[in-house]
Scaffold this motif. Sequence first.
Motif, PDB file in Angstrom:
ATOM      1  N   ARG A   1      -2.610   3.597  -4.481  1.00  0.00           N
ATOM      2  CA  ARG A   1      -3.024   2.279  -4.967  1.00  0.00           C
ATOM      3  C   ARG A   1      -4.500   2.294  -5.354  1.00  0.00           C
ATOM      4  N   ASP A   2      -5.336   2.961  -4.555  1.00  0.00           N
ATOM      5  CA  ASP A   2      -6.762   3.065  -4.887  1.00  0.00           C
ATOM      6  C   ASP A   2      -6.962   3.828  -6.187  1.00  0.00           C
TER       7      ASP A   2
ATOM      8  N   SER B   1      -7.864   9.708  -2.214  1.00  0.00           N
ATOM      9  CA  SER B   1      -7.523   8.313  -1.937  1.00  0.00           C
ATOM     10  C   SER B   1      -6.018   8.098  -2.018  1.00  0.00           C
TER      11      SER B   1
ATOM     12  N   VAL C   1     -12.169   9.865  -4.757  1.00  0.00           N
ATOM     13  CA  VAL C   1     -10.972   9.327  -5.404  1.00  0.00           C
ATOM     14  C   VAL C   1      -9.793  10.283  -5.261  1.00  0.00           C
TER      15      VAL C   1
ATOM     16  N   TRP D   1       3.051   3.083  -5.973  1.00  0.00           N
ATOM     17  CA  TRP D   1       2.012   3.299  -6.968  1.00  0.00           C
ATOM     18  C   TRP D   1       2.164   4.627  -7.680  1.00  0.00           C
TER      19      TRP D   1
ATOM     20  N   THR E   1      -6.081   1.536  -9.050  1.00  0.00           N
ATOM     21  CA  THR E   1      -7.129   0.526  -9.234  1.00  0.00           C
ATOM     22  C   THR E   1      -8.329   1.113  -9.960  1.00  0.00           C
ATOM     23  N   LYS E   2      -8.765   2.300  -9.550  1.00  0.00           N
ATOM     24  CA  LYS E   2      -9.947   2.918 -10.164  1.00  0.00           C
ATOM     25  C   LYS E   2      -9.671   3.338 -11.602  1.00  0.00           C
TER      26      LYS E   2
ATOM     27  N   TRP F   1       0.817  -1.223   0.000  1.00  0.00           N
ATOM     28  CA  TRP F   1       0.000   0.000   0.000  1.00  0.00           C
ATOM     29  C   TRP F   1       0.847   1.268   0.000  1.00  0.00           C
TER      30      TRP F   1
END
Length: 281
Positions: A88-89, A85, A82, A60, A92-93, A55
């Motif tokens: 990593r989130d 965030s 978002v 990322w 992903t999105k 994380w």
Amino acid sequence: MGVNLSGGVTDTEGMVQPRLGDIPESCVALVFMYMDPPEICKLARLNRAFRGASWADFIWESKLPANYRFIVDKVFDEKSTVKNSGKRDIYTKLCRSNSFDYGTKEIWLDKNNGGIHLSIASKALSITGIDDRRYWNFIASDESRFQTVAYLQQTWWLEVNGEFDFQFPLGKYSLFFRLHLGRSNKRLGRRVCNSEHVHGWNIKPVKFELTTSNGQRAVSEYYLDNPGNWVNYHVGDFVVDNPHTLIKIKYSMTQIDCTHTKGGVCVDSVLIHPSGVGKEH
């Protein structure tokens, strides 16, 4: 001399053997920097240390495209969570299909390398005669990510234009028109293609053109073929050498020789993605 495998302790020396879980998260995170996202996500399942390391924002940040903040601002509104965030989130999105410009465009990242892919719907294109139903119609299609394609029954003058402003990461990109000869539908659960209106594409080629605001240009010509199948016609490539500057891209497909009619083609979208990815005509 025996070894206690379950506890990781030797019977004679009483020394605990090191395990993967004993590696500091910071060290694991540094190793993850050199791995592809799918590999990181697989290793994150091994233990708590690997999961925690996976994380780390700096990992990322290095996987996201250099212009990811521009993309986030373009795709998500001010109320979206978002923007606040973790990286990593965000990654992903962005790997999911995200629509913008009132649903006429979609963008997503390649989950393996973070490469940008764009799709521009037929409704975002300027099509000569689109308001005259004798020639063109927008029809529903479950074979389009936009669920709608522009269908040409017949015309003497084919002209489809579009333009798009965007910030692209450094690299070389390819642009395509996604076309289909014939009108496909389902009958008794099976896909069938109606080629009733398909004609005129074997007489003269269709001209495709691409220009950019920094002086690049590409031209290609194709005889449209392969009825019943979606084909990505490669218009050309362009190179981005400044990821923080907007570049305007203009693209077109024309067949304006009025000596004959042509028809029976579906225009789905314009595709842009890193060169060397996917199938070309």
